[in-house]
Enzyme design. Sequence first.
Site: not given
Ligand SMILES: Cc1ncc(COP(=O)(O)O)c(C=O)c1O
Length: 460
Positions: A50
């Site tokens: 992120k």
């Molecule tokens: C630990 C974790 N895995 C996966 C995701 C999913 O990613 P995306 O928001 O880019 O779809 C997030 C998003 O909040 C996350 O915090």
Amino acid sequence: MTHPKKKICDNILEAIGHTPMVRLNRIPAGIVKGTVLVKLETFNPGNSIKDRMALKMIEDAERAGLLKPGGTIIEGTSGNTGMGLAIAAVVKGYKCIFTTTDKQSKEKVDALRAFGAEVIVCPTNVDPEDPRSYYSVSSRLVNEVPNSWKANQYDNLSNAQAHYEQTGPEIWEQTDGRITHLVVGVGTGGTASGTGRYLKERNPKIKVWGIDTYGSVFKKYKETGVFDKNEIYPYITEGIGEDFLPQNVDFDVIDGFEKVTDKDAAVMTRRIAREEGIFGGNSAGAAIAGLLQLKDRFTADDLIVVIFHDHGSRYMAKMFNDEWMREKGFLDVSGLTARDMVASGLSGELLSVEADETVEKAIRLMARHDFSQVSITRDKRLVGSLNETHLYDELLRNPEVRHQPVSSIMLPAFPFVDITTPVELLSTMITPQTPAVLVRDFKLDKTFIITRSDVIRAFV
Ligand SMILES: Cc1ncc(COP(=O)(O)O)c(C=O)c1O
């Protein structure tokens, strides 16, 4: 994004990106044909992918004049996006206020506070439109706090764009363009959509698999075009799945979704550390469990890249804690399980009333079915519960309550447990405060309720 050849970064933000790609050698062996590589986003400064989109959203907002010097960044975040925003805010001189849910790991919230962010914890089991939801609270704050800007990771397309500009090209380069499949957990959708869009532009034959959870709307929406509120219920897996459709989910880029249970995701999160020596988070476990479920889709020549979004250290009190795993029924124990209770008819199908129906109607329904408790739904979504003891107390206090909507006296919704939970464990989960638990039978597509008297009958 760091210049790959830059020896010294001028600040921590320049250390974002260019994360390693590592082969998985044990877990997929003999199950998944082809090569499985994982992109380890834990190597970013905030230990998650992120960081990339947080910085991109901030810099796009600065360019657009939406975020001004000394301003306050507001966001509803489950932690990782908050961490990325908080780090960038420290370097760039902004304040941060985050709203999050009571489902999130305490470590995640504490980590945000470590960077000076203010964190407001909101209830999980309410509609996104409910004024108490973490979405609504952050929207309200942006109107109240002067010189503030809401990042809005769900609908802010700078999110997916960050992955189009960075994650996609990195994966293409690291695999010399040989990638055939991308497997990635979907939350806001930014990672899957942006990375997938870039890769498909380079090679339209690349397939993108989104990993979803039970309790989320993505898979059904992709397959049928129907946004089905019946699919929504609380789940434990963190970071992926949603109860609405964020604009960052590009359903044209994602070829298909695979759902993974909370238990399979949790168990796999632990296996990755023990068998591969990689400390990934819960969505990494979900992604690898999903990859194994999809095994028949791959051939020996395939090169599959799985993205690991965040770090295992954020889950020390959960998936990496034996007591927590046992409490949730995720560690195998022999004997009778909730599934056996459902199969033998010891547990009944869930009975529910809508939140705006009267208390009297709920009482009549309970009497007709000889039930001591019911679930409360709003628009078919589980939002609360009622039980005999609580009803009795409320009626004694005020007999007129029977003409009021059930929402005025409802208690929190009954928790969901995995259908493989041993009966022995159910007996410790069902307490005076939690007189029943719910189990979902995915094959039958039905929800069942298990009460104290059901458990007692299971023992005889
Ligand atoms: C630990 C974790 N895995 C996966 C995701 C999913 O990613 P995306 O928001 O880019 O779809 C997030 C998003 O909040 C996350 O915090």
